[in-house]
Design an enzyme around this catalytic site. Structure first.
Site, PDB file in Angstrom:
ATOM      1  N   SER A  39      -7.549  39.460  -1.721  1.00  0.00           N
ATOM      2  CA  SER A  39      -7.228  38.553  -0.899  1.00  0.00           C
ATOM      3  C   SER A  39      -7.131  38.913   0.493  1.00  0.00           C
ATOM      4  O   SER A  39      -8.208  39.228   1.128  1.00  0.00           O
ATOM      5  CB  SER A  39      -5.727  37.738  -1.442  1.00  0.00           C
ATOM      6  N   GLU A  96     -10.218  30.285  -8.333  1.00  0.00           N
ATOM      7  CA  GLU A  96      -9.570  30.736  -7.330  1.00  0.00           C
ATOM      8  C   GLU A  96      -8.005  29.971  -7.024  1.00  0.00           C
ATOM      9  O   GLU A  96      -7.017  30.644  -6.927  1.00  0.00           O
ATOM     10  CB  GLU A  96     -10.294  31.138  -5.888  1.00  0.00           C
ATOM     11  N   HIS A  99      -6.358  32.976  -8.690  1.00  0.00           N
ATOM     12  CA  HIS A  99      -6.423  33.786  -7.737  1.00  0.00           C
ATOM     13  C   HIS A  99      -5.314  34.827  -8.034  1.00  0.00           C
ATOM     14  O   HIS A  99      -4.349  34.578  -8.514  1.00  0.00           O
ATOM     15  CB  HIS A  99      -5.870  33.061  -6.274  1.00  0.00           C
TER      16      HIS A  99
END
Length: 512
Positions: free
Chosen positions: A194, A322, A418
């Site tokens: 990230s 995601e 994610h």
């Protein structure tokens, strides 16, 4: 530099390096050293300064506890964790080594945690490097870096990208000291997820980071990089929350928690400035690396396309779904209206015809799917893929993957979302907040998938080959991580075509 073996030290390994001696612990056969300072505390006269080299110490320093985290934003209760920690020694590293000693020569993996550049601390249980170090035969390093306004706010009189400069300082510490812990300073891999992957991308583009690592793993690259004008405008609004200007003179005396609170206050109502700040206002991202022309001369994609990282081997990828986690956190899971999907397509899509192109490419997609597709592509999927494209086009080497295994936790509602890769890569399937994605008791298939991903990451760190072919612009091969792994053509072909002409420039200030 010398080491006392764990057996000889009563399970309390000691390492002597240039700054002084350290005493750690031995946990399940791995020597662990926590809370080692790599720079002076960035407080007082050093507030908002570039990191300064740490002074040495006399005697044997205990290295058994994580250092206090830097000031944090309020997401996921991180601000409370920072407030409850004593001390201001924010810049510390932690080391896990299965074979401490200057002759071991093990590969080194240096982790950069994510957190939208607003939160993040190395002491979270999901980042415990013990299993990765033990099973992979690598030395694992984690560290703290400044986030929020402390690390990424553009403040007059202070260098830009202080959080990135902290990362460079941590890597310099690794270069100078890791041999004492059993690591090979010539075989260093940075890996992050990230905002941590965005940081990896930035380091690839930073002249100050040249020579500090030879391989890089970027998991779900956050694609937001700010122009100086945008960063300055956001910093000014944050400072105005306190009735101050965004300068070191005004902000150096502000209590760190108050400064973090000002960032949170602006983040909570960023949509008010959408006409000035553009897509980051819709996604509530007030901080990101600044393409200032000095610490970060150009965007990572521009740098890699120009060959800046041609000699660094790259492993890069993303999850399939995601932003489904972000959709759920926003309370919009399966609740997206046609109007919200239309707005997302126009705000995040590449070019004025993006909405039409998405609908044409995904004719059966409803509002929820379109909303998540364009959000995932803008923020994580296409920035990650384009990093591989840029590296390959310039003659470098990149391996591409996509995590497609649907997370069974929370009723399976979040898919391959994610953050799912974090517990899988570290092997910490039953601890830390991301473990809720796995479920209360890890499935055998989660253990198997985690073992495959850990094996791929450590093999890449050891010799540059994760176990599948390098990406090229002809076949476009990628590894899919699922219950049944497969190597196939990059699966997000429709998105690739929609975004193929986008170059991810530094985000501008749209107006005042």
């Amino acid at each position: 530099m010398t080491v006392v073996p764990p057996e000889a030290a009563g399970s309390k390994p000691e390492v002597r390096m240039a700054g002084g001696a350290l005493r750690g612990t031995c946990e399940e056969g791995v020597a662990v050293f926590r809370g080692i300072p790599f720079a002076e505390p960035p407080v007082g006269p050093l507030r908002f300064a570039a990191p300064r080299p740490v002074r040495g110490w006399d005697g044997v320093r205990p290295a058994v506890s994580y250092g206090p985290p830097p000031p944090q934003g309020g997401h996921f209760g991180m601000d409370a964790l920072a407030r409850d920690a004593a001390g201001d020694d924010w810049l510390t590293v932690n080391v896990w080594s299965p074979e401490p000693g200057p002759g071991a020569g093990l590969p080194v993996m240096v982790w950069i945690q994510g957190g939208a550049y607003s939160i993040g601390m190395s002491g979270l249980p999901e980042y415990d490097g013990g299993r990765l170090a033990r099973d992979g035969g690598v030395v694992v390093v984690t560290f703290n870096y400044r986030v929020g306004l402390e690390g990424f706010g553009l403040i007059g009189g202070a260098p830009a990208n202080r959080g990135l400069l902290d990362q460079v300082a941590a890597l310099e510490w690794v270069r100078d000291n890791i041999r004492a812990f059993g690591g090979d300073p010539g075989r260093v891999t940075v890996f992050g997820q990230s905002a941590g992957a965005g940081s990896v991308a930035a380091l690839l583009a930073m002249p100050r980071a040249a020579g500090l690592f030879g391989r890089a793993v970027a998991q779900s690259v956050q694609g937001t990089f700010f122009s100086p004008e945008l960063a300055a405008d956001i910093a000014a609004v944050c400072a105005a929350e306190l009735g101050l200007r965004p300068t070191t003179a005004d902000l150096s005396g502000v209590e760190p928690a108050r400064l973090s609170g000002a960032g949170d206050a602006v983040s909570a109502r960023m949509d008010q400035w959408a006409d000035r700040w553009g897509p980051v206002a819709h996604r509530a991202i007030p901080f990101s690396p600044v393409v200032d022309g000095e610490t970060l001369p150009v965007t990572p994609w521009q740098a890699l396309a120009g060959g800046a990282a041609r000699d660094i081997e790259l492993l890069v990828g993303h999850t399939r779904d995601e932003t489904r986690l972000l959709t759920a956190l926003d309370g919009l899971l399966d609740q997206v209206t046609p109007e919200q999907a239309e707005t997302a397509l126009h705000v995040f899509g590449p070019g004025p015809d993006a909405a039409h192109r998405y609908r044409e490419a995904f004719p059966a997609a409803g509002p929820d799917e379109l909303y998540e597709l364009v959000g995932s592509d803008w923020l994580f999927r296409m920035p990650s893929f384009h990093l591989a494209q840029a590296q390959t086009t310039a003659g470098g080497r990149a391996h591409v993957y996509e995590l497609t295994w649907p997370a069974p936790g929370m009723g399976g509602a979040l898919g391959a979302c994610h953050g799912l890769d974090v517990p899988l890569v570290f092997g910490n399937l039953d601890r830390g907040q991301p473990a809720v994605l796995i479920g209360e008791s890890p499935f055998p298939e989660a253990e198997e998938l985690s073992a495959r991903m850990r094996g791929a990451w450590t093999a890449f760190a050891a010799h540059g080959d994760p176990g599948w072919p390098a990406y090229d612009t002809g076949q476009r091969l990628a590894q899919l991580f699922d219950t049944r792994p497969a190597v196939t053509a990059y699966p997000e072909e429709a998105s690739r075509l929609i975004w193929q002409d986008h170059d991810f420039p530094a985000l501008p200030l749209l107006g005042r």
